[in-house]
Structure formats: structure tokens, C-alpha cells
Scaffold this active site. Structure first.
Site, short mmCIF file in Angstrom:
data_model
loop_
_atom_site.label_atom_id
_atom_site.label_comp_id
_atom_site.label_asym_id
_atom_site.label_seq_id
_atom_site.Cartn_x
_atom_site.Cartn_y
_atom_site.Cartn_z
N ARG A 1 -10.93 -102.10 -6.49
CA ARG A 1 -10.33 -102.13 -5.36
C ARG A 1 -9.38 -100.85 -5.09
O ARG A 1 -9.32 -100.26 -3.79
CB ARG A 1 -9.47 -103.25 -4.92
N ASP B 1 -10.42 -90.42 16.67
CA ASP B 1 -11.51 -91.02 16.23
C ASP B 1 -12.43 -89.71 16.47
O ASP B 1 -12.98 -89.66 17.67
CB ASP B 1 -11.85 -92.30 16.91
C1 LIG Z 1 -16.26 -94.27 18.12
C2 LIG Z 1 -16.52 -95.30 17.07
N1 LIG Z 1 -15.39 -95.59 16.41
C3 LIG Z 1 -15.42 -96.87 15.65
C4 LIG Z 1 -16.28 -97.62 15.58
C5 LIG Z 1 -16.35 -98.75 14.62
O1 LIG Z 1 -17.19 -98.64 13.49
P1 LIG Z 1 -17.69 -99.50 12.75
O2 LIG Z 1 -18.99 -100.36 13.25
O3 LIG Z 1 -18.53 -98.91 11.45
O4 LIG Z 1 -16.73 -100.40 12.03
C6 LIG Z 1 -17.55 -97.34 16.25
C7 LIG Z 1 -18.72 -98.22 16.33
O5 LIG Z 1 -19.74 -98.18 16.90
C8 LIG Z 1 -17.52 -96.16 17.20
O6 LIG Z 1 -18.34 -95.70 17.92
#
Ligand SMILES: Cc1ncc(COP(=O)(O)O)c(C=O)c1O
Length: 379
Positions: free
Chosen positions: A46, A170
Site C-alpha cells: 500500500r 486533468d
Molecule cells: C477527463 C477525465 N478525468 C477523469 C476520469 C475518471 O477516470 P476513471 O474512470 O479512471 O476513474 C475520466 C473518466 O472518463 C475522464 O474522462
């Protein structure tokens, strides 16, 4: 070393026992100590694991960060990053972010006392106007999901610096092959490695990449304390996938521009959302901060949901499924699928309607993809 060389080589040299050319999977949950003071550098999976560490080194290098934590999903990555803030803090983000991120902010973190403003992040003035004394963060998603709106990263970095905010981006939709927010001054990058980094639709995972020691220490602490880290096997899969990131992204993009151009001309299509089209209102901005336009695109059909359903049934190559970034092309309906976790009002405000369809272009032949999509719309 160049980017693609680092994709292949960074973090892979982990086998002192047999000189294997790929990183071994160390599934062990625990590692024995040499004595009461020393161990091999790992004690419990972990907290740390050599296979996962290899992936973390790789992703930190690709994004240009000082370190990375590889976690179990993209949502775990976002959760960990949110712990850079505390209840009472206010965070500004876009009104057209991924539905799951919206739910996490609007529902889970709001109920813990965090505050959010969901604004049109294409407009820096709207972001500035939302700043309050308790504002502590800017959450950037560019291109946005599903409408491919582009947020001007340099503008956001400037606002963050002027107001002492932590900026988090992101980078899932483009991957570091096409966009590197840390190089542009963003503080933290998160990924759903489920998408392009792994690239084969066979793992869910996430990553948080930092460039400040203070942020890295907090993220490491949270990932360990909350138990968010990914399994060694999942880390190994992503590490394998990332080796082909560059060639895959090039192939994805060849298909994307071909399909976008066809859709742009199709009589059943009202509007195409793809920044790679010269007609896209933010084409020039995308060109200036990205090294390509990626392979996600959305479009509005001229008719309603019943027609969308017909299109989905007619397609042979595009599978009706959520997610994105895999080698196979996928198509989905944000209103009932990827963005169902948003409120109806939030979807409306973001511009997502029952006419909106989202596509993740795989690496199949562009000609086959264009023919299949055209056939789907015509039939
Ligand atoms: C831009 C974006 N960020 C985060 C996520 C979340 O990712 P996860 O499904 O791996 O938790 C997604 C999922 O589609 C996404 O499109």
C-alpha cells in the site's frame, strides 16, 4: 532523452536478479526486513511497490514533474489531489468537466465543506470574477469532456499566480505526448491512466504528478493513508501501454481528423466539436498550447435521441461504450452515459443536449472508420 525514448525506457530497469528487459511484477503485499532498521526500500505494497514505482518514475518524467503517485482510478487521482485543499476552501472549475469529477466536487466534497464555482473557463474574466477570499484552487480540464472546449492554460496559470492558488490540470484527454501543463506553469497534473496512457481498455487507473515538494509530500501521505494506490499488476499494464503512447497518439489523430472532416460535411450533423478543424472557434488556441488535437470528438446530430439510437445500432466498428483512449473506437451518449452523473441543469449549462454524441477514435484505419460512421448516419 526524447519523449518517446523515455516512454520506452524510464522506470523499466528493475530486475537485478535475472536481467529481464521488462519490469517484473512484484505482487508481494509485504517485503521482509534485513534487521529492525533496514529493508530493501519497500515494506508494504500500500505504501510502495517496485512495479508501481517504475510506472511512477515513467509518468513523472513524461509530464515533467518531480514525482508521481499511481493510483487505482482517475477518480482516486482527483480525490487525492483535492486533499491539497481543506474544508472551507473554494475551488474554481469549468462548467463542462467530466461528469464523475462534477459529481465528486458537487456532491462528495461539497458535503465535506469544500466550496466550488463552476464557470465558463474559456473566459478568464469569468474565472477572475469568481475569485473570493477563500479561493485556493483552479481545477482545469482541457480539452473539456465532452465538448472539447479549450481552456487557455497560460491565462489560468497567471490568475493562479496572481492570487496564490494551486492550479491542477486533468490531462487525460491529450496525454503528455500532446500537452504538458506542468511545463506551462501548472502545479499538479492528474490522469485517468485508464485512457490513453494505458491505451488498451484493460485497466482502470490514475496518476497524480507534482512539481513542488510540498504538494508531493501531501499527495504521497494521502495516497498511503487513504489506501488509493494501484495494484502492481495494474501498474505493470499501464507501464506496458505507455511504451507505445507516441505511435498510438499519432494513429488516433489520423483517424480523428478524417472522421471529423466527414462529420463536418454530413447533412445529419449540426455541429462538430473537434479543435483540429480550422472552423473550431478555439483552433488557434489549441494549436498554440497543444502538440496535436487528440482523438476525442463530439458532434450534435440534427435530430433527437431516437435518431441517435438508430445510428448506434447501425455502426459496426464503433462500440456503444463509455470510456475513451483505447485502441478500439467507442461512441457514447453523454446524456445517459458519461455525463448522467451531472444534474440536468448542469448539462444544459455546459451545452450537452440529447443531440450530443461523443466519440473516442481508436487506431483502426481512418478509411474504415469514416466509412462506418458515414454508414451509421446514412442508414
Ligand atoms: C477527463 C477525465 N478525468 C477523469 C476520469 C475518471 O477516470 P476513471 O474512470 O479512471 O476513474 C475520466 C473518466 O472518463 C475522464 O474522462
Amino acid at each position: 532523452m526524447d519523449f518517446q525514448t523515455r516512454c520506452v525506457h524510464t522506470g523499466v530497469n528493475k530486475d537485478s536478479a535475472y536481467n529481464s528487459c521488462t519490469t517484473p511484477i512484484y505482487p508481494s503485499s509485504t517485503f521482509y526486513w534485513n534487521d529492525l532498521e533496514t529493508n530493501s526500500g519497500y515494506d508494504y505494497t500500500r505504501s510502495g511497490n517496485p512495479t508501481r514505482r517504475a510506472l511512477e518514475e515513467n509518468l513523472a518524467s513524461l509530464e515533467g514533474g518531480i514525482d508521481c503517485r499511481a493510483v487505482s482510478t482517475g477518480m482516486s487521482a482527483i480525490t487525492a489531489a483535492m486533499y491539497l485543499f481543506k474544508p472551507g476552501d473554494h475551488i474554481i472549475t469549468g462548467n463542462d468537466i467530466y461528469g464523475g469529477t462534477f459529481r465528486l466536487f458537487y456532491d462528495v466534497f461539497t458535503s465535506q465543506g469544500y466550496k466550488f464555482s463552476f464557470v465558463n473557463m474559456r473566459d478568464p474574466d469569468a474565472v477572475k470574477a469568481a475569485i473570493k477570499p477563500e479561493t485556493k484552487g483552479l481545477w482545469i480540464e482541457t480539452p473539456s469532456n465532452p465538448l472539447l472546449n479549450i481552456v487557455n492554460i497560460a491565462d489560468m496559470v497567471e490568475i493562479a499566480r496572481e492570487n496564490n492558488l494551486i492550479s491542477i490540470s486533468d490531462n487525460t484527454f491529450l496525454s503528455p505526448y500532446l500537452q504538458r501543463p506542468l511545463d506551462m506553469g501548472v502545479d499538479v497534473v492528474v490522469h485517468s491512466t485508464t485512457k490513453y496512457l494505458n491505451g488498451h481498455s484493460d485497466v482502470v487507473g490514475g496518476a497524480v504528478i507534482t512539481k513542488e515538494t510540498e504538494h508531493q509530500e501531501r499527495i504521497s501521505y494521502i495516497v498511503n493513508a487513504m489506501g488509493l494506490a494501484c495494484s502492481p499488476f495494474d501498474a505493470w499494464l499501464v507501464l506496458r501501454g505507455v511504451k507505445t503512447l507516441g505511435p498510438r497518439m499519432e494513429a488516433h489523430q489520423r483517424g480523428a481528423i478524417a472522421v471529423a472532416r466527414m462529420l463536418d460535411e454530413h447533412p445529419k450533423v449540426e455541429r462538430v466539436y473537434y479543435p483540429g478543424l480550422e472552423s473550431h472557434p478555439q483552433h488557434e488556441l489549441a494549436k498554440s498550447q497543444q502538440e496535436g488535437f487528440g482523438a476525442m470528438l463530439s458532434f450534435d446530430i440534427t435530430e433527437d435521441r431516437a435518431f441517435a439510437e438508430k445510428v448506434f445500432k447501425n455502426l459496426k466498428l464503433f462500440q456503444l461504450a463509455e470510456s475513451l483512449g483505447g485502441v478500439e473506437s467507442l461512441i457514447e451518449y453523454p446524456e445517459t452515459m458519461s455525463h448522467a452523473s451531472m444534474t440536468a441543469e448542469a448539462r444544459k449549462e455546459a451545452g450537452i443536449s440529447e443531440k450530443t454524441i461523443r466519440v473516442s477514435i481508436g487506431i483502426e484505419s481512418p478509411e474504415d472508420l469514416v466509412a462506418d460512421m458515414k454508414n451509421g448516419l446514412d442508414a
